[in-house]
Scaffold this motif. Structure first.
Motif, PDB file in Angstrom:
ATOM      1  N   ASP A 220       0.830  -1.199   0.000  1.00 14.64           N
ATOM      2  CA  ASP A 220       0.000   0.000   0.000  1.00 14.64           C
ATOM      3  C   ASP A 220       0.865   1.250   0.000  1.00 14.64           C
ATOM      4  N   ARG A 221       1.916   1.237   0.822  1.00 15.98           N
ATOM      5  CA  ARG A 221       2.824   2.371   0.832  1.00 15.98           C
ATOM      6  C   ARG A 221       3.589   2.471  -0.485  1.00 15.98           C
ATOM      7  N   THR A 222       3.981   1.329  -1.054  1.00 13.10           N
ATOM      8  CA  THR A 222       4.681   1.342  -2.337  1.00 13.10           C
ATOM      9  C   THR A 222       3.810   1.952  -3.426  1.00 13.10           C
ATOM     10  N   ARG A 223       2.544   1.581  -3.476  1.00 15.26           N
ATOM     11  CA  ARG A 223       1.642   2.126  -4.487  1.00 15.26           C
ATOM     12  C   ARG A 223       1.439   3.630  -4.293  1.00 15.26           C
ATOM     13  N   GLU A 224       1.334   4.044  -3.044  1.00 15.45           N
ATOM     14  CA  GLU A 224       1.192   5.469  -2.751  1.00 15.45           C
ATOM     15  C   GLU A 224       2.408   6.258  -3.230  1.00 15.45           C
ATOM     16  N   LEU A 225       3.598   5.716  -2.968  1.00 20.56           N
ATOM     17  CA  LEU A 225       4.819   6.408  -3.369  1.00 20.56           C
ATOM     18  C   LEU A 225       5.002   6.394  -4.886  1.00 20.56           C
ATOM     19  N   LEU A 226       4.554   5.340  -5.545  1.00 19.84           N
ATOM     20  CA  LEU A 226       4.636   5.298  -7.003  1.00 19.84           C
ATOM     21  C   LEU A 226       3.819   6.418  -7.632  1.00 19.84           C
ATOM     22  N   ARG A 227       2.686   6.736  -7.039  1.00 14.22           N
ATOM     23  CA  ARG A 227       1.837   7.802  -7.571  1.00 14.22           C
ATOM     24  C   ARG A 227       2.368   9.181  -7.207  1.00 14.22           C
ATOM     25  N   ARG A 228       3.113   9.265  -6.106  1.00 11.18           N
ATOM     26  CA  ARG A 228       3.587  10.564  -5.633  1.00 11.18           C
ATOM     27  C   ARG A 228       4.900  10.964  -6.293  1.00 11.18           C
ATOM     28  N   TYR A 229       5.852  10.012  -6.367  1.00  5.68           N
ATOM     29  CA  TYR A 229       7.180  10.323  -6.889  1.00  5.68           C
ATOM     30  C   TYR A 229       7.350   9.649  -8.248  1.00  5.68           C
ATOM     31  N   LYS A 230       7.086  10.405  -9.303  1.00  9.30           N
ATOM     32  CA  LYS A 230       7.090   9.822 -10.641  1.00  9.30           C
ATOM     33  C   LYS A 230       8.494   9.579 -11.190  1.00  9.30           C
ATOM     34  N   THR A 231       9.458  10.326 -10.723  1.00  9.33           N
ATOM     35  CA  THR A 231      10.805  10.224 -11.296  1.00  9.33           C
ATOM     36  C   THR A 231      11.808   9.568 -10.359  1.00  9.33           C
ATOM     37  N   MET A 232      11.379   9.195  -9.158  1.00 10.37           N
ATOM     38  CA  MET A 232      12.303   8.566  -8.214  1.00 10.37           C
ATOM     39  C   MET A 232      12.713   7.187  -8.718  1.00 10.37           C
ATOM     40  N   PRO A 233      13.991   6.842  -8.674  1.00 10.88           N
ATOM     41  CA  PRO A 233      14.432   5.497  -9.090  1.00 10.88           C
ATOM     42  C   PRO A 233      13.713   4.407  -8.301  1.00 10.88           C
ATOM     43  N   THR A 234      13.484   3.276  -8.966  1.00  8.03           N
ATOM     44  CA  THR A 234      12.700   2.203  -8.357  1.00  8.03           C
ATOM     45  C   THR A 234      13.326   1.706  -7.061  1.00  8.03           C
ATOM     46  N   ILE A 235      14.625   1.464  -7.054  1.00  7.59           N
ATOM     47  CA  ILE A 235      15.284   0.932  -5.866  1.00  7.59           C
ATOM     48  C   ILE A 235      15.153   1.907  -4.706  1.00  7.59           C
ATOM     49  N   GLU A 236      15.346   3.181  -4.975  1.00  2.73           N
ATOM     50  CA  GLU A 236      15.224   4.184  -3.925  1.00  2.73           C
ATOM     51  C   GLU A 236      13.797   4.252  -3.391  1.00  2.73           C
ATOM     52  N   LEU A 237      12.818   4.138  -4.293  1.00  2.00           N
ATOM     53  CA  LEU A 237      11.419   4.198  -3.869  1.00  2.00           C
ATOM     54  C   LEU A 237      11.039   2.991  -3.018  1.00  2.00           C
ATOM     55  N   LEU A 238      11.501   1.815  -3.401  1.00  2.00           N
ATOM     56  CA  LEU A 238      11.181   0.607  -2.626  1.00  2.00           C
ATOM     57  C   LEU A 238      11.832   0.663  -1.249  1.00  2.00           C
ATOM     58  N   ASN A 239      13.057   1.162  -1.183  1.00  2.00           N
ATOM     59  CA  ASN A 239      13.695   1.344   0.130  1.00  2.00           C
ATOM     60  C   ASN A 239      12.904   2.312   0.993  1.00  2.00           C
ATOM     61  N   LEU A 240      12.394   3.372   0.384  1.00  2.00           N
ATOM     62  CA  LEU A 240      11.602   4.346   1.130  1.00  2.00           C
ATOM     63  C   LEU A 240      10.312   3.730   1.652  1.00  2.00           C
ATOM     64  N   SER A 241       9.664   2.897   0.843  1.00  2.00           N
ATOM     65  CA  SER A 241       8.409   2.282   1.279  1.00  2.00           C
ATOM     66  C   SER A 241       8.620   1.349   2.465  1.00  2.00           C
ATOM     67  N   ILE A 242       9.752   0.628   2.482  1.00  2.00           N
ATOM     68  CA  ILE A 242      10.023  -0.276   3.607  1.00  2.00           C
ATOM     69  C   ILE A 242      10.416   0.517   4.843  1.00  2.00           C
ATOM     70  N   ASN A 243      11.268   1.509   4.677  1.00  2.00           N
ATOM     71  CA  ASN A 243      11.715   2.299   5.833  1.00  2.00           C
ATOM     72  C   ASN A 243      10.561   3.036   6.501  1.00  2.00           C
ATOM     73  N   THR A 244       9.614   3.537   5.718  1.00  2.00           N
ATOM     74  CA  THR A 244       8.496   4.281   6.301  1.00  2.00           C
ATOM     75  C   THR A 244       7.467   3.384   6.969  1.00  2.00           C
ATOM     76  N   THR A 245       7.468   2.095   6.658  1.00  2.00           N
ATOM     77  CA  THR A 245       6.542   1.160   7.313  1.00  2.00           C
ATOM     78  C   THR A 245       7.248   0.239   8.299  1.00  2.00           C
ATOM     79  N   MET A 246       8.559   0.403   8.440  1.00  2.00           N
ATOM     80  CA  MET A 246       9.326  -0.532   9.251  1.00  2.00           C
ATOM     81  C   MET A 246       8.955  -0.447  10.727  1.00  2.00           C
ATOM     82  N   SER A 247       8.662   0.745  11.226  1.00  2.00           N
ATOM     83  CA  SER A 247       8.289   0.876  12.639  1.00  2.00           C
ATOM     84  C   SER A 247       7.015   0.096  12.930  1.00  2.00           C
ATOM     85  N   ARG A 248       6.042   0.227  12.048  1.00  2.00           N
ATOM     86  CA  ARG A 248       4.786  -0.519  12.228  1.00  2.00           C
ATOM     87  C   ARG A 248       5.030  -2.021  12.134  1.00  2.00           C
ATOM     88  N   THR A 249       5.857  -2.453  11.169  1.00  2.00           N
ATOM     89  CA  THR A 249       6.169  -3.871  11.017  1.00  2.00           C
ATOM     90  C   THR A 249       6.874  -4.415  12.252  1.00  2.00           C
TER      91      THR A 249
END
Length: 321
Positions: A220-249
């Protein structure tokens, strides 16, 4: 009096930028090798089916005192001397507990009852009978059929949900992660030789649900970030999605692990196996959501698919942030 300010619990820094995707070169080959090994071991040795699926009589005994403990080899020799076939005898716990598993006897329930009476007559003086279960061949066959159908339908329902819940690329990665969790959970049964019974079916279905929950949160966070950051590299975006949900996980996993550890230590023999499988499942699902499902998106090409949808008019590009 001014009360101190309370801060929300954080097990992972909010501004973390840990490079999880860098570890994909280790995690993906490692999990692939483990999955292949598990399948091979399963085909060679199979599962340690319990009385629920094999049929027969299961007896668990505890010595009434330390002086009355008998070596397992002696118990096995006495049980085999009954003439009811090869008896599986195992020691469990630290107090000298012994489990005896007799094969199905011809003659129905009456014949199984004779087995129990014979065991009571032989071991009743020094042991207390904590558990006695008897399952006939017809019942065990029905349980195998019902359990297999239940697991297959539940897994199919989860896979269908994932397919409609996410875009195609996210759904494929989520399905791969769920199947990975199921395979490794079965591997836990194969390697540890835990008894596989109806409780094990419940454990597998629970782990599938937990795996689905972990995957949905990250994606869900990955999909949200894909819509928000259109030019961010894929690897950087996936790292961001995990880091922002890591506390909850981390919080979810830790609270679940603490509960399961308590069940393993204090829950007793009846649910000990279920709790141990669930404990392993929590580690597997958490690992899978971070190091299997999410890195798979890199190779599936989630960014390429997003750009293709935008060009076809199915998505409206937003300004890059």
């Amino acid at each position: 009096m001014r009360l101190p300010r309370l801060y929300p619990l954080r097990l992972w820094p909010d501004e973390s930028h840990f490079d999880f995707m860098r570890l994909r070169h280790i995690s993906l080959p490692f999990s692939a090798a483990i999955s292949v090994a598990v399948i091979a071991i399963f085909l060679i040795f199979g599962l340690n089916y319990g009385v629920d699926f094999k049929g027969g009589t299961l007896i668990e005994m505890q010595p009434q005192s330390a002086e009355q403990r008998v070596p397992v080899a002696t118990v096995r020799d006495k049980a085999n001397s009954f003439g009811y076939g090869e008896v599986e005898v195992q020691e469990f716990g630290n107090d000298g507990g012994v489990s005896l598993r007799f094969p199905i006897q011809p003659g129905g329930e009456a014949a199984q009852g004779v087995v129990v009476e014979k065991a009571r007559a032989e071991f009743g003086a020094g042991y207390s009978f904590e558990r006695v279960e008897t399952v006939g061949p017809r019942v065990s066959g029905e349980l195998v059929q019902s359990g297999t159908i239940g697991v297959i339908l539940a897994v199919l329902a989860v896979l269908v949900y994932l397919w409609f819940r996410f875009e195609r690329e996210l759904a494929i990665a989520a399905i791969i992660g769920t199947l990975h969790d199921i395979v490794l959970t079965i591997g836990f049964f194969v390697i540890t030789r835990h008894e596989f019974n109806m409780t094990s079916i419940a454990a597998i279905l629970t782990i599938v649900g937990y795996s689905l929950n972990e995957t949905v949160v990250v994606f869900d966070r990955t999909r949200e970030l894909l819509r928000r950051y259109k030019t961010m590299p894929t690897i950087e975006l996936l790292n961001l999605s995990i880091n922002t949900t890591m506390s909850r996980t981390a919080i979810t996993s830790m609270t679940t692990i603490l509960s399961l550890v308590a069940l393993v230590w204090f829950g007793g023999r009846a649910i000990e196996g279920f709790a141990q499988v669930m404990l392993a499942g929590v580690f597997i699902c958490t690992y899978s959501a971070i190091f299997i499902s999410t890195p798979t998106l890199i190779y599936i090409g989630v960014r390429v698919a997003q750009r293709r949808q935008a060009q076809e008019g199915r998505g409206v590009p937003q300004p890059a942030e």
